[in-house]
Design a protein around this motif. Structure first.
Motif, PDB file in Angstrom:
ATOM      1  N   LEU A  17       0.823  -1.212   0.000  1.00  0.00           N
ATOM      2  CA  LEU A  17       0.000   0.000   0.000  1.00  0.00           C
ATOM      3  C   LEU A  17       0.855   1.259   0.000  1.00  0.00           C
ATOM      4  CD1 LEU A  17      -2.813  -1.082   2.477  1.00  0.00           C
ATOM      5  CD2 LEU A  17      -2.989  -0.816   0.002  1.00  0.00           C
ATOM      6  N   VAL A  18       1.910   1.261   0.813  1.00  0.00           N
ATOM      7  CA  VAL A  18       2.815   2.414   0.859  1.00  0.00           C
ATOM      8  C   VAL A  18       3.495   2.592  -0.495  1.00  0.00           C
ATOM      9  CG1 VAL A  18       4.961   3.289   1.874  1.00  0.00           C
ATOM     10  CG2 VAL A  18       3.168   2.376   3.353  1.00  0.00           C
ATOM     11  N   SER A  19       3.935   1.501  -1.105  1.00  0.00           N
ATOM     12  CA  SER A  19       4.580   1.583  -2.419  1.00  0.00           C
ATOM     13  C   SER A  19       3.628   2.146  -3.455  1.00  0.00           C
ATOM     14  CB  SER A  19       5.063   0.197  -2.860  1.00  0.00           C
ATOM     15  OG  SER A  19       6.010  -0.308  -1.960  1.00  0.00           O
ATOM     16  N   THR A  20       2.376   1.681  -3.431  1.00  0.00           N
ATOM     17  CA  THR A  20       1.380   2.196  -4.369  1.00  0.00           C
ATOM     18  C   THR A  20       1.162   3.685  -4.156  1.00  0.00           C
ATOM     19  OG1 THR A  20       0.302   0.040  -4.455  1.00  0.00           O
ATOM     20  CG2 THR A  20      -0.997   1.938  -5.178  1.00  0.00           C
ATOM     21  N   ASN A  58     -13.089 -26.239 -26.056  1.00  0.00           N
ATOM     22  CA  ASN A  58     -12.505 -25.717 -27.296  1.00  0.00           C
ATOM     23  C   ASN A  58     -11.861 -24.359 -27.028  1.00  0.00           C
ATOM     24  OD1 ASN A  58     -13.588 -27.873 -28.928  1.00  0.00           O
ATOM     25  ND2 ASN A  58     -15.580 -26.881 -28.675  1.00  0.00           N
ATOM     26  N   SER A  59     -10.722 -24.118 -27.649  1.00  0.00           N
ATOM     27  CA  SER A  59      -9.988 -22.876 -27.438  1.00  0.00           C
ATOM     28  C   SER A  59     -10.735 -21.685 -28.045  1.00  0.00           C
ATOM     29  CB  SER A  59      -8.595 -22.972 -28.054  1.00  0.00           C
ATOM     30  OG  SER A  59      -7.899 -21.758 -27.869  1.00  0.00           O
ATOM     31  N   ILE A  60     -10.884 -20.639 -27.234  1.00  0.00           N
ATOM     32  CA  ILE A  60     -11.472 -19.379 -27.698  1.00  0.00           C
ATOM     33  C   ILE A  60     -10.366 -18.387 -28.033  1.00  0.00           C
ATOM     34  CG2 ILE A  60     -12.848 -17.364 -27.017  1.00  0.00           C
ATOM     35  CD1 ILE A  60     -14.490 -19.254 -25.230  1.00  0.00           C
ATOM     36  N   LYS A  61      -9.381 -18.280 -27.128  1.00  0.00           N
ATOM     37  CA  LYS A  61      -8.292 -17.310 -27.314  1.00  0.00           C
ATOM     38  C   LYS A  61      -7.093 -17.735 -26.494  1.00  0.00           C
ATOM     39  CE  LYS A  61      -6.605 -13.419 -28.870  1.00  0.00           C
ATOM     40  NZ  LYS A  61      -6.332 -13.211 -30.271  1.00  0.00           N
ATOM     41  N   ASP A  62      -5.896 -17.586 -27.056  1.00  0.00           N
ATOM     42  CA  ASP A  62      -4.637 -17.821 -26.346  1.00  0.00           C
ATOM     43  C   ASP A  62      -3.990 -16.475 -26.074  1.00  0.00           C
ATOM     44  OD1 ASP A  62      -4.856 -20.639 -26.447  1.00  0.00           O
ATOM     45  OD2 ASP A  62      -4.072 -20.642 -28.495  1.00  0.00           O
ATOM     46  N   LEU A  63      -3.487 -16.309 -24.854  1.00  0.00           N
ATOM     47  CA  LEU A  63      -2.895 -15.040 -24.432  1.00  0.00           C
ATOM     48  C   LEU A  63      -1.513 -15.237 -23.841  1.00  0.00           C
ATOM     49  CD1 LEU A  63      -5.945 -13.689 -22.389  1.00  0.00           C
ATOM     50  CD2 LEU A  63      -5.327 -13.034 -24.711  1.00  0.00           C
ATOM     51  N   GLU A  64      -0.683 -14.212 -23.962  1.00  0.00           N
ATOM     52  CA  GLU A  64       0.533 -14.090 -23.168  1.00  0.00           C
ATOM     53  C   GLU A  64       0.121 -13.327 -21.913  1.00  0.00           C
ATOM     54  OE1 GLU A  64       3.213 -11.890 -25.665  1.00  0.00           O
ATOM     55  OE2 GLU A  64       3.786 -13.674 -26.797  1.00  0.00           O
ATOM     56  N   ILE A  65       0.628 -13.756 -20.758  1.00  0.00           N
ATOM     57  CA  ILE A  65       0.200 -13.102 -19.521  1.00  0.00           C
ATOM     58  C   ILE A  65       1.375 -12.691 -18.648  1.00  0.00           C
ATOM     59  CG2 ILE A  65      -2.081 -14.176 -19.347  1.00  0.00           C
ATOM     60  CD1 ILE A  65      -0.777 -16.215 -17.350  1.00  0.00           C
ATOM     61  N   GLU A  66       1.106 -11.645 -17.875  1.00  0.00           N
ATOM     62  CA  GLU A  66       1.900 -11.322 -16.709  1.00  0.00           C
ATOM     63  C   GLU A  66       1.130 -11.912 -15.534  1.00  0.00           C
ATOM     64  OE1 GLU A  66       4.124  -7.356 -16.531  1.00  0.00           O
ATOM     65  OE2 GLU A  66       2.377  -6.914 -17.786  1.00  0.00           O
ATOM     66  N   VAL A  67       1.826 -12.255 -14.454  1.00  0.00           N
ATOM     67  CA  VAL A  67       1.185 -12.886 -13.309  1.00  0.00           C
ATOM     68  C   VAL A  67       1.377 -12.004 -12.078  1.00  0.00           C
ATOM     69  CG1 VAL A  67       1.085 -14.949 -11.869  1.00  0.00           C
ATOM     70  CG2 VAL A  67       1.605 -15.166 -14.306  1.00  0.00           C
ATOM     71  N   TYR A  72       1.987  -6.391  -3.617  1.00  0.00           N
ATOM     72  CA  TYR A  72       2.363  -5.226  -4.429  1.00  0.00           C
ATOM     73  C   TYR A  72       1.904  -5.405  -5.877  1.00  0.00           C
ATOM     74  CZ  TYR A  72       4.996  -1.796  -7.021  1.00  0.00           C
ATOM     75  OH  TYR A  72       5.329  -0.777  -7.873  1.00  0.00           O
ATOM     76  N   GLU A  73       2.166  -6.572  -6.460  1.00  0.00           N
ATOM     77  CA  GLU A  73       1.757  -6.816  -7.846  1.00  0.00           C
ATOM     78  C   GLU A  73       0.236  -6.746  -7.986  1.00  0.00           C
ATOM     79  OE1 GLU A  73       5.333  -9.875  -9.206  1.00  0.00           O
ATOM     80  OE2 GLU A  73       3.551 -10.669  -8.219  1.00  0.00           O
ATOM     81  N   THR A  74      -0.465  -7.261  -6.989  1.00  0.00           N
ATOM     82  CA  THR A  74      -1.922  -7.232  -7.014  1.00  0.00           C
ATOM     83  C   THR A  74      -2.439  -5.805  -6.897  1.00  0.00           C
ATOM     84  OG1 THR A  74      -2.016  -9.452  -6.084  1.00  0.00           O
ATOM     85  CG2 THR A  74      -4.000  -8.129  -5.889  1.00  0.00           C
ATOM     86  N   GLN A  75      -1.806  -4.993  -6.055  1.00  0.00           N
ATOM     87  CA  GLN A  75      -2.235  -3.600  -5.886  1.00  0.00           C
ATOM     88  C   GLN A  75      -1.995  -2.777  -7.145  1.00  0.00           C
ATOM     89  OE1 GLN A  75      -3.674  -1.652  -3.399  1.00  0.00           O
ATOM     90  NE2 GLN A  75      -4.212  -3.594  -2.469  1.00  0.00           N
ATOM     91  N   GLU A  86      -3.669  -6.867 -27.929  1.00  0.00           N
ATOM     92  CA  GLU A  86      -4.892  -7.660 -27.788  1.00  0.00           C
ATOM     93  C   GLU A  86      -4.639  -9.071 -27.256  1.00  0.00           C
ATOM     94  OE1 GLU A  86      -8.053  -9.565 -30.850  1.00  0.00           O
ATOM     95  OE2 GLU A  86      -7.799  -7.403 -31.028  1.00  0.00           O
ATOM     96  N   ASN A  87      -3.501  -9.645 -27.547  1.00  0.00           N
ATOM     97  CA  ASN A  87      -3.229 -11.029 -27.141  1.00  0.00           C
ATOM     98  C   ASN A  87      -2.512 -11.106 -25.791  1.00  0.00           C
ATOM     99  OD1 ASN A  87      -0.758  -9.967 -28.069  1.00  0.00           O
ATOM    100  ND2 ASN A  87      -0.017 -11.999 -28.659  1.00  0.00           N
ATOM    101  N   ARG A  88      -2.665 -10.071 -24.970  1.00  0.00           N
ATOM    102  CA  ARG A  88      -1.999 -10.042 -23.665  1.00  0.00           C
ATOM    103  C   ARG A  88      -2.999  -9.745 -22.554  1.00  0.00           C
ATOM    104  NH1 ARG A  88       3.549  -6.831 -25.295  1.00  0.00           N
ATOM    105  NH2 ARG A  88       4.493  -8.612 -26.362  1.00  0.00           N
ATOM    106  N   GLY A  89      -2.578 -10.104 -21.331  1.00  0.00           N
ATOM    107  CA  GLY A  89      -3.408  -9.829 -20.171  1.00  0.00           C
ATOM    108  C   GLY A  89      -2.619 -10.033 -18.898  1.00  0.00           C
ATOM    109  N   MET A  90      -3.286  -9.823 -17.766  1.00  0.00           N
ATOM    110  CA  MET A  90      -2.657 -10.044 -16.467  1.00  0.00           C
ATOM    111  C   MET A  90      -3.542 -10.983 -15.658  1.00  0.00           C
ATOM    112  SD  MET A  90      -1.327  -7.418 -13.512  1.00  0.00           S
ATOM    113  CE  MET A  90       0.265  -7.104 -14.290  1.00  0.00           C
ATOM    114  N   LEU A  91      -2.940 -12.050 -15.147  1.00  0.00           N
ATOM    115  CA  LEU A  91      -3.639 -13.015 -14.307  1.00  0.00           C
ATOM    116  C   LEU A  91      -3.287 -12.745 -12.853  1.00  0.00           C
ATOM    117  CD1 LEU A  91      -5.416 -15.599 -14.139  1.00  0.00           C
ATOM    118  CD2 LEU A  91      -3.270 -16.898 -14.143  1.00  0.00           C
ATOM    119  N   PHE A  92      -4.306 -12.538 -12.034  1.00  0.00           N
ATOM    120  CA  PHE A  92      -4.136 -12.336 -10.601  1.00  0.00           C
ATOM    121  C   PHE A  92      -4.407 -13.666  -9.915  1.00  0.00           C
ATOM    122  CE2 PHE A  92      -5.036  -8.308 -12.441  1.00  0.00           C
ATOM    123  CZ  PHE A  92      -4.366  -7.378 -11.677  1.00  0.00           C
TER     124      PHE A  92
END
Length: 170
Positions: A17-20, A58-67, A72-75, A86-92
């Motif tokens: 929280l302080v870092s954010t 069945n596959s709808i979409k394949d993505l590259e992700i950050e985790v 801190y990463e979640t915040q 478009e082919n990227r995302g973040m998984l929490f």
């Protein structure tokens, strides 16, 4: 032992929280000449791959992700990103299944947020979350994961409640 773990967990959350707060404060910092000092955009770092699957597998979409695993990463999530492919995302990834809530503070791009239970099933979502909005976006159901992708992608890809994900970290 339980108390020690609790103290460590609280300390890590406070640190996040302080870092954010520091990052948020820095974003609006002005130099001696009164000009805004902009934070450099955070760059995507591929940490795994994720597939969105329909109810039949069945596959709808394949993505590259950050985790995002740490407090801190979640915040910070996708804060300060000006664009995302478009082919990227973040998984929490949360330590246990429970109701979670997101907001869009310091998030510059619209996002779709998919809430996913411990069985990797999409149970709810928030579509086209508005940039810079601090309105709470709750999962409404117990989830262990959340996936953020560009706003509008759920509709474009035809993703629905009941679809599933599979993922692999690098």
């Amino acid at each position: 032992m339980k108390r020690h773990f609790t103290k460590i967990a609280i300390a890590l959350i406070c640190l996040g929280l302080v870092s954010t707060y520091i990052i948020s404060a820095y974003k609006g910092y002005k130099n001696r000449n009164g000009k805004n000092i902009e934070m450099p955009e955070v760059k995507f770092t591929k940490e795994g791959t994720l597939s969105i699957l329909d109810a039949d597998g069945n596959s709808i979409k394949d993505l590259e992700i950050e985790v995002a695993k740490t407090p801190y990463e979640t915040q910070t999530g996708l804060m300060y990103r000006k664009t995302m492919e478009e082919n990227r995302g973040m998984l929490f990834m949360f330590p246990r299944e429970s109701v979670h809530s997101f907001y869009m503070r310091n998030t510059l791009i619209p996002l779709d947020i998919l809430y996913i239970n411990k069985n990797l099933e999409i149970v709810s979502f928030a579509k086209n979350a508005k940039p810079m909005d601090e309105t709470s976006l709750p999962s409404g159901k117990a989830v262990q994961y959340a996936l953020e992708v560009n706003g509008g992608m759920m509709d474009k890809w035809g993703v629905e409640v009941g679809d599933k994900i599979s993922f692999k970290e690098d």
